[in-house]
Write a protein that holds these residues in place. Structure first.
Motif, mmCIF file in Angstrom:
data_model
loop_
_atom_site.group_PDB
_atom_site.id
_atom_site.type_symbol
_atom_site.label_atom_id
_atom_site.label_comp_id
_atom_site.label_asym_id
_atom_site.label_seq_id
_atom_site.Cartn_x
_atom_site.Cartn_y
_atom_site.Cartn_z
ATOM 1 N N LEU A 78 15.024 31.063 4.115
ATOM 2 C CA LEU A 78 14.233 29.842 4.015
ATOM 3 C C LEU A 78 13.526 29.605 5.342
ATOM 4 C CD1 LEU A 78 16.661 27.371 2.172
ATOM 5 C CD2 LEU A 78 14.923 28.876 1.186
ATOM 6 N N SER A 240 8.978 29.529 1.962
ATOM 7 C CA SER A 240 8.638 28.551 2.986
ATOM 8 C C SER A 240 7.959 27.372 2.302
ATOM 9 C CB SER A 240 7.737 29.154 4.076
ATOM 10 O OG SER A 240 6.501 29.584 3.516
ATOM 11 N N ASN A 241 7.976 26.224 2.959
ATOM 12 C CA ASN A 241 7.398 25.027 2.368
ATOM 13 C C ASN A 241 6.068 24.695 3.022
ATOM 14 O OD1 ASN A 241 8.858 24.231 4.814
ATOM 15 N ND2 ASN A 241 8.342 22.135 4.235
ATOM 16 N N GLN A 281 17.034 22.009 3.354
ATOM 17 C CA GLN A 281 17.406 23.323 2.836
ATOM 18 C C GLN A 281 17.917 23.212 1.400
ATOM 19 O OE1 GLN A 281 20.118 23.921 6.079
ATOM 20 N NE2 GLN A 281 18.875 25.538 6.971
ATOM 21 N N MET A 284 15.013 22.970 -0.941
ATOM 22 C CA MET A 284 14.331 24.254 -1.059
ATOM 23 C C MET A 284 15.122 25.221 -1.926
ATOM 24 S SD MET A 284 11.344 24.528 0.454
ATOM 25 C CE MET A 284 11.152 26.220 1.036
ATOM 26 N N LEU A 285 16.446 25.241 -1.746
ATOM 27 C CA LEU A 285 17.279 26.099 -2.583
ATOM 28 C C LEU A 285 17.211 25.669 -4.042
ATOM 29 C CD1 LEU A 285 20.498 26.671 -0.417
ATOM 30 C CD2 LEU A 285 18.827 28.395 -1.144
#
Length: 362
Positions: A78, A240-241, A281, A284-285
């Motif tokens: 990430l 990635s964001n 995180q 995102m996961l």
């Protein structure tokens, strides 16, 4: 039973009290009791819509299992945006998450000075050519104090000499502009415009050096991780964001792409758009898990693994837009059709005239 469920149950019971029992209610129930009327069609519609809302709870429970299964089989990287130049975390099967070291602090120093300069335009912008409004003076004077402190301590910061000289010039120019505005009590546009043009070349150098520092650091980290994982790298997922303004030439995604084959883009390497610069995180996961899990669902029902990466109704909606546009005598304006599972960059890729970098603006 939770408080929320208890309240909901009470509302249902009170709303369904029949006329025969209404007179037996104690007086303290009178303000909230009463008869409600629901048609069979309304009930049927509600029951059907409940299928969709209930799906999200079921999906959430399943996603926990999916996430555990993915992390047990695949390395996951990430890359999250942060004001410190990003944060990379490596998840390896059977091991605790590994956080990469931070980008050298000089990156933040360069950005801080650059941002301070552009912030001045935000402070004075609403008051340009408005001599009767002095409400900006307090903010300007307070910020000037911080600017002076930054300049006073510049030589003690971990920054190489030529970079320090450039930042000294930026800070001195900032102070001169602020002093001029404060002394005159007004912000003429021509003064602001001159200030912007004067600072531009110095700011451009800070942008260049910050980018070099950030990219060098993360390419070193990812190179080390790829070597450490060995063959397992070929089954690693990475994401990635980004928010809207940072999606084009996204630094973290672009760095990641150097360590994955082109066919991994939009497959194992994902750019996930969010609504804020920073995210967690866990979020995102969760997003990565949803994407991977939905692919299996798309393959199960429609025979295409990447179908669910796209707006499911998008193809039919496209056809409907074309048809509706024809009815209205309009020419449809739509992007090109791309196949499911496209490995194109998830950002603008069509070339054209016009500047595309700060260097092009010179």
């Amino acid at each position: 039973m939770t408080y929320r469920h208890a309240v909901a149950l009470a509302a249902v019971l009170l709303g369904g009290v029949g006329a025969a029992h209404a007179q037996t209610l104690p007086s303290y129930m009178a303000p909230i009791s009463g008869l409600t009327a629901t048609t069979p069609a309304e009930t049927a519609t509600k029951d059907m819509l409940a299928l969709n809302t209930g799906m999200f709870e079921l999906y959430g429970d399943a996603a926990k299992v999916f996430r555990a299964n993915i992390l047990a089989k695949h390395p996951v990287i990430l890359g999250l945006f942060s004001g410190a130049g990003g944060k990379f975390t490596l998840y390896q099967p059977g091991k605790p998450p590994l956080d990469a070291p931070s980008v050298p602090i000089v990156y933040q120093l360069l950005k801080s000075v650059g941002h301070s300069t552009m912030a001045l335009a935000e402070v004075v912008g609403p008051y340009v050519n408005n001599p009767d409004n002095k409400s900006w003076l307090g903010s300007m004077k307070a910020y000037r104090s911080r600017m002076q402190s930054a300049l006073d301590g510049l030589d003690l910061t971990p920054m190489q000499a030529d970079w320090r000289d450039n930042n000294r010039t930026i800070l001195q120019n900032n102070l001169a502009f602020m002093d001029d505005c404060i002394a005159k009590g007004v912000i003429p546009f021509d003064v602001l415009e001159t200030f912007g043009k004067k600072q531009a070349p110095f700011l451009a150098k800070n942008v260049t050096w910050a980018a070099q520092t950030q990219v060098n650091h993360w390419m070193t980290v990812l190179g080390d991780w790829k070597k450490m994982l060995g063959p397992d790298w070929d089954k690693a997922y990475a994401a990635s964001n980004t928010i809207y303004v940072a999606r084009q030439n996204n630094v973290l995604f672009s760095v990641l792409a150097q360590f994955f084959p082109p066919e991994a883009i939009n497959d194992r390497l994902l750019l996930i758009e969010t609504v804020s610069f920073t995210t967690t995180q866990a979020d995102m996961l969760e997003s990565l898990t949803r994407i991977i899990a939905d692919r299996s669902v798309g393959s199960l029902f429609f025979g295409n693994y990447h179908l669910m990466d796209y707006e499911l109704m998008g193809g039919d909606a496209r056809a409907a837009i074309i048809a509706e546009s024809a009815k209205r005598g309009m020419t449809p304006f739509l992007p090109p059709v791309v196949p499911f599972g496209s490995n194109q960059w998830p950002t603008l890729i069509t070339t054209g005239p016009g500047p595309a970098t700060i260097a092009d603006l010179k």
